[in-house]
Design an enzyme around this catalytic site. Structure first.
Site, PDB file in Angstrom:
ATOM      1  N   SER A  74       0.647  -1.018   0.281  1.00  0.00           N
ATOM      2  CA  SER A  74       0.002  -0.058   0.209  1.00  0.00           C
ATOM      3  C   SER A  74       1.266   1.181   0.013  1.00  0.00           C
ATOM      4  CB  SER A  74      -1.000  -0.012   1.452  1.00  0.00           C
ATOM      5  OG  SER A  74      -1.816  -0.828   0.710  1.00  0.00           O
ATOM      6  N   LYS A  77      -0.031   3.610  -2.359  1.00  0.00           N
ATOM      7  CA  LYS A  77      -0.537   4.429  -2.985  1.00  0.00           C
ATOM      8  C   LYS A  77      -0.213   4.982  -3.350  1.00  0.00           C
ATOM      9  CE  LYS A  77      -4.093   0.920  -1.498  1.00  0.00           C
ATOM     10  NZ  LYS A  77      -4.931   0.514   0.051  1.00  0.00           N
ATOM     11  N   TYR A 202      -1.637  -3.067 -11.606  1.00  0.00           N
ATOM     12  CA  TYR A 202      -1.930  -2.818  -9.855  1.00  0.00           C
ATOM     13  C   TYR A 202      -0.991  -3.563  -8.664  1.00  0.00           C
ATOM     14  CZ  TYR A 202      -4.098  -2.394  -4.999  1.00  0.00           C
ATOM     15  OH  TYR A 202      -4.339  -2.366  -3.737  1.00  0.00           O
ATOM     16  N   TYR A 254      -4.105   3.048   7.286  1.00  0.00           N
ATOM     17  CA  TYR A 254      -5.927   2.405   7.161  1.00  0.00           C
ATOM     18  C   TYR A 254      -6.655   3.296   8.541  1.00  0.00           C
ATOM     19  CZ  TYR A 254      -2.279  -0.679   5.427  1.00  0.00           C
ATOM     20  OH  TYR A 254      -1.546  -1.147   4.662  1.00  0.00           O
ATOM     21  N   VAL A 272       1.474  -3.722   4.057  1.00  0.00           N
ATOM     22  CA  VAL A 272       0.760  -5.017   3.906  1.00  0.00           C
ATOM     23  C   VAL A 272       2.020  -5.864   3.874  1.00  0.00           C
ATOM     24  CG1 VAL A 272      -1.375  -5.614   4.572  1.00  0.00           C
ATOM     25  CG2 VAL A 272      -0.024  -5.799   2.827  1.00  0.00           C
TER      26      VAL A 272
HETATM   27  N1  LIG Z   1      -2.634  -3.036   2.664  1.00  0.00           N
HETATM   28  C1  LIG Z   1      -1.490  -3.300   1.855  1.00  0.00           C
HETATM   29  O1  LIG Z   1      -0.529  -2.647   1.332  1.00  0.00           O
HETATM   30  C2  LIG Z   1      -2.705  -4.037   0.351  1.00  0.00           C
HETATM   31  C3  LIG Z   1      -2.398  -3.819  -0.542  1.00  0.00           C
HETATM   32  C4  LIG Z   1      -2.283  -5.511  -1.309  1.00  0.00           C
HETATM   33  N2  LIG Z   1      -1.711  -5.169  -2.052  1.00  0.00           N
HETATM   34  C5  LIG Z   1      -4.055  -5.426  -1.722  1.00  0.00           C
HETATM   35  O2  LIG Z   1      -4.223  -4.647  -2.278  1.00  0.00           O
HETATM   36  O3  LIG Z   1      -4.886  -5.713  -0.346  1.00  0.00           O
END
Ligand SMILES: NC(=O)CC[C@H](N)C(=O)O
Length: 318
Positions: A74, A77, A202, A254, A272
Protein backbone atom coordinates in the site's frame (compact mmCIF):
# COMPACT_ATOMS: atom_id res chain seq x y z
CA UNK A 1 38.85 17.84 17.70
CA UNK A 2 38.20 18.56 14.01
CA UNK A 3 34.69 19.15 12.74
CA UNK A 4 34.79 15.79 10.94
CA UNK A 5 35.72 13.81 14.01
CA UNK A 6 33.01 15.60 15.89
CA UNK A 7 30.42 14.70 13.24
CA UNK A 8 31.57 11.10 13.19
CA UNK A 9 31.05 10.82 16.94
CA UNK A 10 27.58 12.27 16.52
CA UNK A 11 26.80 9.76 13.77
CA UNK A 12 27.88 6.84 15.91
CA UNK A 13 25.68 8.20 18.69
CA UNK A 14 22.66 8.39 16.34
CA UNK A 15 23.23 4.82 15.14
CA UNK A 16 23.49 3.60 18.71
CA UNK A 17 20.30 5.40 19.63
CA UNK A 18 18.48 3.76 16.72
CA UNK A 19 19.77 0.34 17.80
CA UNK A 20 18.40 0.86 21.31
CA UNK A 21 14.98 1.87 19.93
CA UNK A 22 14.94 -1.22 17.68
CA UNK A 23 15.68 -3.50 20.61
CA UNK A 24 12.84 -1.92 22.64
CA UNK A 25 10.37 -2.12 19.74
CA UNK A 26 11.32 -5.74 18.94
CA UNK A 27 9.51 -6.87 22.07
CA UNK A 28 6.22 -6.26 20.27
CA UNK A 29 6.99 -8.58 17.33
CA UNK A 30 5.47 -11.72 18.95
CA UNK A 31 2.08 -9.99 19.32
CA UNK A 32 1.65 -9.66 15.55
CA UNK A 33 1.38 -11.90 12.47
CA UNK A 34 2.91 -11.88 8.99
CA UNK A 35 0.32 -11.22 6.24
CA UNK A 36 -0.77 -14.37 4.45
CA UNK A 37 -3.79 -13.34 2.36
CA UNK A 38 -1.24 -12.74 -0.38
CA UNK A 39 0.41 -16.18 -0.12
CA UNK A 40 3.94 -15.09 -1.12
CA UNK A 41 4.07 -12.52 1.71
CA UNK A 42 3.86 -15.33 4.28
CA UNK A 43 7.50 -16.15 3.49
CA UNK A 44 8.74 -13.00 5.26
CA UNK A 45 10.87 -13.39 8.37
CA UNK A 46 8.59 -12.33 11.22
CA UNK A 47 11.55 -11.34 13.41
CA UNK A 48 12.92 -8.73 10.98
CA UNK A 49 12.93 -5.13 12.12
CA UNK A 50 14.91 -2.33 10.49
CA UNK A 51 14.89 1.45 10.26
CA UNK A 52 16.63 4.11 8.19
CA UNK A 53 16.50 7.87 8.63
CA UNK A 54 17.47 10.09 5.67
CA UNK A 55 18.56 13.70 6.28
CA UNK A 56 18.37 16.71 3.92
CA UNK A 57 22.18 16.90 3.87
CA UNK A 58 22.26 13.49 2.11
CA UNK A 59 23.44 11.44 5.13
CA UNK A 60 21.44 8.57 6.46
CA UNK A 61 21.45 6.50 9.63
CA UNK A 62 20.30 2.93 9.79
CA UNK A 63 19.84 0.09 12.25
CA UNK A 64 18.67 -3.50 12.01
CA UNK A 65 18.73 -5.57 8.84
CA UNK A 66 18.34 -2.71 6.36
CA UNK A 67 19.46 -4.75 3.35
CA UNK A 68 16.26 -6.84 3.28
CA UNK A 69 14.18 -5.95 0.23
CA UNK A 70 10.41 -5.94 0.63
CA UNK A 71 7.45 -5.03 -1.54
CA UNK A 72 5.79 -1.63 -1.25
CA UNK A 73 2.19 -2.91 -1.15
CA UNK A 74 0.00 0.00 0.00
CA UNK A 75 2.94 2.40 0.26
CA UNK A 76 2.83 2.39 -3.55
CA UNK A 77 -0.55 4.17 -3.33
CA UNK A 78 1.16 7.46 -2.47
CA UNK A 79 3.58 7.17 -5.39
CA UNK A 80 0.92 6.28 -7.95
CA UNK A 81 -1.21 9.18 -6.66
CA UNK A 82 1.67 11.64 -7.16
CA UNK A 83 2.26 10.32 -10.70
CA UNK A 84 -1.41 10.46 -11.64
CA UNK A 85 -1.81 13.99 -10.25
CA UNK A 86 1.08 15.01 -12.52
CA UNK A 87 -0.43 13.07 -15.44
CA UNK A 88 -4.02 14.26 -15.15
CA UNK A 89 -4.28 17.23 -12.80
CA UNK A 90 -6.25 17.57 -9.59
CA UNK A 91 -9.70 18.17 -11.11
CA UNK A 92 -9.69 15.00 -13.19
CA UNK A 93 -8.37 12.83 -10.33
CA UNK A 94 -10.68 14.14 -7.62
CA UNK A 95 -13.76 13.80 -9.82
CA UNK A 96 -13.07 10.05 -9.61
CA UNK A 97 -11.71 9.61 -6.09
CA UNK A 98 -12.58 11.51 -2.91
CA UNK A 99 -10.60 13.10 -0.08
CA UNK A 100 -12.24 11.71 3.06
CA UNK A 101 -11.03 9.05 5.50
CA UNK A 102 -13.32 6.04 5.80
CA UNK A 103 -12.55 4.59 9.22
CA UNK A 104 -12.98 1.17 7.56
CA UNK A 105 -10.39 -1.54 6.80
CA UNK A 106 -8.30 -0.84 3.69
CA UNK A 107 -10.05 -3.44 1.56
CA UNK A 108 -13.63 -2.69 2.60
CA UNK A 109 -16.33 -2.47 -0.06
CA UNK A 110 -19.09 -1.20 2.25
CA UNK A 111 -18.95 2.57 1.68
CA UNK A 112 -18.66 2.25 -2.10
CA UNK A 113 -22.34 1.46 -2.15
CA UNK A 114 -23.81 3.31 0.81
CA UNK A 115 -21.83 6.57 0.75
CA UNK A 116 -20.64 7.46 -2.67
CA UNK A 117 -22.24 5.73 -5.68
CA UNK A 118 -19.12 3.86 -6.69
CA UNK A 119 -16.69 6.75 -6.14
CA UNK A 120 -14.07 5.63 -3.61
CA UNK A 121 -13.72 7.94 -0.62
CA UNK A 122 -9.93 8.37 -0.79
CA UNK A 123 -6.84 7.16 -2.72
CA UNK A 124 -5.29 5.28 0.24
CA UNK A 125 -7.93 2.53 0.49
CA UNK A 126 -7.78 -0.26 -2.08
CA UNK A 127 -10.81 0.96 -4.04
CA UNK A 128 -9.32 4.46 -4.36
CA UNK A 129 -5.87 3.12 -5.22
CA UNK A 130 -7.31 0.89 -7.96
CA UNK A 131 -9.10 3.93 -9.41
CA UNK A 132 -5.85 5.93 -9.23
CA UNK A 133 -3.82 3.16 -10.91
CA UNK A 134 -6.38 3.03 -13.70
CA UNK A 135 -5.53 6.69 -14.41
CA UNK A 136 -1.79 6.06 -15.00
CA UNK A 137 -1.18 7.14 -18.58
CA UNK A 138 0.41 4.90 -21.23
CA UNK A 139 -0.32 2.66 -24.19
CA UNK A 140 -0.21 -0.73 -22.48
CA UNK A 141 0.11 -2.24 -19.02
CA UNK A 142 3.82 -2.68 -19.68
CA UNK A 143 4.25 0.92 -20.76
CA UNK A 144 2.25 2.26 -17.79
CA UNK A 145 4.12 0.07 -15.32
CA UNK A 146 7.46 1.18 -16.76
CA UNK A 147 6.46 4.82 -16.29
CA UNK A 148 5.66 4.14 -12.63
CA UNK A 149 8.88 2.17 -12.19
CA UNK A 150 10.91 4.97 -13.81
CA UNK A 151 9.33 7.44 -11.39
CA UNK A 152 10.23 5.14 -8.48
CA UNK A 153 13.79 4.90 -9.80
CA UNK A 154 14.06 8.67 -9.79
CA UNK A 155 12.63 8.87 -6.25
CA UNK A 156 15.02 6.25 -4.86
CA UNK A 157 18.05 7.05 -7.01
CA UNK A 158 18.25 3.32 -7.80
CA UNK A 159 18.28 2.71 -11.55
CA UNK A 160 18.05 -1.05 -11.00
CA UNK A 161 14.88 -0.88 -8.93
CA UNK A 162 12.44 -3.62 -9.93
CA UNK A 163 9.54 -5.71 -8.66
CA UNK A 164 8.93 -9.20 -7.31
CA UNK A 165 7.23 -11.26 -10.01
CA UNK A 166 6.50 -13.93 -7.42
CA UNK A 167 4.58 -11.53 -5.15
CA UNK A 168 2.80 -9.88 -8.09
CA UNK A 169 1.61 -13.23 -9.48
CA UNK A 170 0.66 -14.49 -6.02
CA UNK A 171 -1.53 -11.42 -5.48
CA UNK A 172 -2.94 -11.46 -9.01
CA UNK A 173 -4.12 -15.04 -8.54
CA UNK A 174 -5.85 -14.34 -5.22
CA UNK A 175 -7.11 -10.75 -5.58
CA UNK A 176 -10.80 -11.62 -5.62
CA UNK A 177 -11.77 -8.74 -3.38
CA UNK A 178 -9.82 -6.19 -5.42
CA UNK A 179 -11.52 -7.57 -8.55
CA UNK A 180 -14.91 -7.08 -6.86
CA UNK A 181 -14.06 -3.49 -5.95
CA UNK A 182 -12.93 -2.84 -9.52
CA UNK A 183 -16.04 -4.35 -11.13
CA UNK A 184 -18.23 -2.34 -8.76
CA UNK A 185 -16.45 0.86 -9.79
CA UNK A 186 -16.62 -0.12 -13.46
CA UNK A 187 -20.39 -0.45 -13.11
CA UNK A 188 -20.40 3.17 -11.89
CA UNK A 189 -18.08 4.49 -14.62
CA UNK A 190 -15.17 5.30 -12.26
CA UNK A 191 -13.08 2.67 -14.04
CA UNK A 192 -13.44 2.13 -17.76
CA UNK A 193 -10.60 -0.25 -18.61
CA UNK A 194 -10.53 -4.05 -18.58
CA UNK A 195 -10.43 -5.18 -14.94
CA UNK A 196 -7.91 -7.98 -15.54
CA UNK A 197 -5.47 -5.52 -17.13
CA UNK A 198 -5.96 -3.13 -14.21
CA UNK A 199 -5.29 -5.92 -11.71
CA UNK A 200 -2.15 -6.87 -13.62
CA UNK A 201 -0.85 -3.29 -13.36
CA UNK A 202 -1.96 -2.83 -9.72
CA UNK A 203 -0.41 -6.08 -8.47
CA UNK A 204 2.91 -5.25 -10.15
CA UNK A 205 2.78 -1.76 -8.64
CA UNK A 206 2.27 -3.24 -5.14
CA UNK A 207 5.15 -5.69 -5.74
CA UNK A 208 7.84 -3.04 -6.43
CA UNK A 209 10.72 -3.83 -4.09
CA UNK A 210 12.73 -1.42 -1.94
CA UNK A 211 14.90 -1.52 1.16
CA UNK A 212 14.56 0.74 4.21
CA UNK A 213 17.14 3.26 3.04
CA UNK A 214 15.39 3.72 -0.32
CA UNK A 215 12.07 4.08 1.46
CA UNK A 216 13.53 6.71 3.79
CA UNK A 217 14.82 8.62 0.78
CA UNK A 218 11.35 8.74 -0.78
CA UNK A 219 10.00 9.85 2.60
CA UNK A 220 12.55 12.66 2.64
CA UNK A 221 11.42 13.89 -0.78
CA UNK A 222 7.85 14.14 0.54
CA UNK A 223 9.16 15.80 3.72
CA UNK A 224 10.83 18.43 1.51
CA UNK A 225 7.65 19.01 -0.52
CA UNK A 226 8.88 17.19 -3.62
CA UNK A 227 12.52 18.33 -3.58
CA UNK A 228 15.30 15.74 -3.74
CA UNK A 229 18.38 17.16 -2.01
CA UNK A 230 20.60 14.35 -3.35
CA UNK A 231 19.97 15.04 -7.07
CA UNK A 232 19.09 18.68 -6.27
CA UNK A 233 15.90 18.54 -8.33
CA UNK A 234 12.24 19.28 -7.70
CA UNK A 235 10.80 15.85 -8.55
CA UNK A 236 7.15 16.76 -8.25
CA UNK A 237 5.32 20.07 -7.82
CA UNK A 238 5.17 21.26 -4.20
CA UNK A 239 1.37 21.27 -4.30
CA UNK A 240 1.25 17.57 -5.23
CA UNK A 241 3.68 16.58 -2.48
CA UNK A 242 1.53 18.51 0.00
CA UNK A 243 -1.61 16.68 -1.16
CA UNK A 244 0.17 13.33 -0.67
CA UNK A 245 1.42 14.35 2.77
CA UNK A 246 -2.09 15.36 3.80
CA UNK A 247 -3.54 12.02 2.67
CA UNK A 248 -0.79 10.26 4.61
CA UNK A 249 -1.88 12.10 7.78
CA UNK A 250 -5.61 11.52 7.32
CA UNK A 251 -5.63 8.00 5.83
CA UNK A 252 -2.04 6.70 5.56
CA UNK A 253 -2.23 4.15 8.37
CA UNK A 254 -5.61 2.67 7.33
CA UNK A 255 -8.25 2.80 10.08
CA UNK A 256 -5.56 3.46 12.68
CA UNK A 257 -4.67 6.86 11.19
CA UNK A 258 -6.30 8.75 14.09
CA UNK A 259 -4.41 6.89 16.80
CA UNK A 260 -1.17 7.16 14.79
CA UNK A 261 -1.66 10.94 14.45
CA UNK A 262 -1.98 11.22 18.21
CA UNK A 263 0.85 8.85 19.14
CA UNK A 264 3.37 9.66 16.38
CA UNK A 265 2.00 12.68 14.52
CA UNK A 266 3.84 12.53 11.18
CA UNK A 267 2.67 11.91 7.60
CA UNK A 268 3.23 8.18 7.05
CA UNK A 269 2.09 5.32 4.83
CA UNK A 270 2.12 1.63 5.65
CA UNK A 271 1.84 -1.55 3.59
CA UNK A 272 0.95 -5.15 4.45
CA UNK A 273 4.50 -6.25 3.66
CA UNK A 274 5.41 -4.50 6.94
CA UNK A 275 6.96 -1.38 5.42
CA UNK A 276 6.19 2.10 6.73
CA UNK A 277 7.36 5.32 5.08
CA UNK A 278 7.46 8.47 7.21
CA UNK A 279 7.95 12.10 6.18
CA UNK A 280 8.88 14.58 8.93
CA UNK A 281 8.30 17.96 7.28
CA UNK A 282 11.58 19.74 6.50
CA UNK A 283 13.55 17.41 8.83
CA UNK A 284 13.85 13.86 7.49
CA UNK A 285 12.47 10.79 5.78
CA UNK A 286 12.04 7.48 7.59
CA UNK A 287 11.88 3.93 6.22
CA UNK A 288 10.82 1.10 8.54
CA UNK A 289 10.46 -2.61 7.85
CA UNK A 290 8.90 -5.11 10.24
CA UNK A 291 6.59 -7.75 8.69
CA UNK A 292 4.84 -8.77 11.90
CA UNK A 293 1.51 -6.92 11.60
CA UNK A 294 -1.19 -5.87 14.06
CA UNK A 295 -4.83 -6.75 13.42
CA UNK A 296 -5.32 -3.65 11.25
CA UNK A 297 -2.41 -4.55 8.97
CA UNK A 298 0.27 -2.14 10.21
CA UNK A 299 3.76 -3.24 11.28
CA UNK A 300 3.29 -3.86 15.02
CA UNK A 301 6.90 -3.24 16.05
CA UNK A 302 7.38 -0.65 13.29
CA UNK A 303 4.64 1.52 14.77
CA UNK A 304 6.15 1.14 18.23
CA UNK A 305 9.54 2.13 16.84
CA UNK A 306 8.04 5.24 15.24
CA UNK A 307 6.33 6.11 18.52
CA UNK A 308 9.64 5.87 20.38
CA UNK A 309 11.43 7.83 17.67
CA UNK A 310 8.74 10.54 17.71
CA UNK A 311 8.97 10.90 21.50
CA UNK A 312 12.75 10.95 21.56
CA UNK A 313 13.19 13.51 18.78
CA UNK A 314 9.95 15.42 19.24
CA UNK A 315 8.72 14.68 15.72
CA UNK A 316 4.97 15.32 15.92
CA UNK A 317 3.80 18.04 13.54
CA UNK A 318 0.94 18.88 15.89
N1 LIG B 1 -2.77 -2.73 2.80
C1 LIG B 1 -2.04 -3.09 1.78
O1 LIG B 1 -0.81 -3.00 1.78
C2 LIG B 1 -2.80 -3.67 0.66
C3 LIG B 1 -2.02 -3.84 -0.60
C4 LIG B 1 -2.33 -5.14 -1.28
N2 LIG B 1 -1.59 -5.26 -2.50
C5 LIG B 1 -3.82 -5.26 -1.53
O2 LIG B 1 -4.34 -4.69 -2.42
O3 LIG B 1 -4.51 -5.98 -0.83
Amino acid sequence: MSQNEFDEKKEVKHMEELMVLIEDAKEFIPYGKVANYIPALAKANKKDLAVAVFLPDGRHFEAGNTTTRFTLQSISKVISLALVLMDRGEDYVFERVGMEPTGDPFNSIAKLEVRSAGKPLNPMINAGALAVTSMIKGHSVKDRFNRLLDFMRVLTGNKELSYSKEVAISEFETAHLNRSLSYFMKEHGIITEDVELLLDLYTRQCAIEVNCVELARIGLIFALDGYDPVSKTQIMPEKIAKICNTFMVTCGMYNASGAFAIKVGIPAKSGVSGGVMGAVPRRFGIGVYGPSLDEIGNSIAGIKLLELLAQKYNLSIF
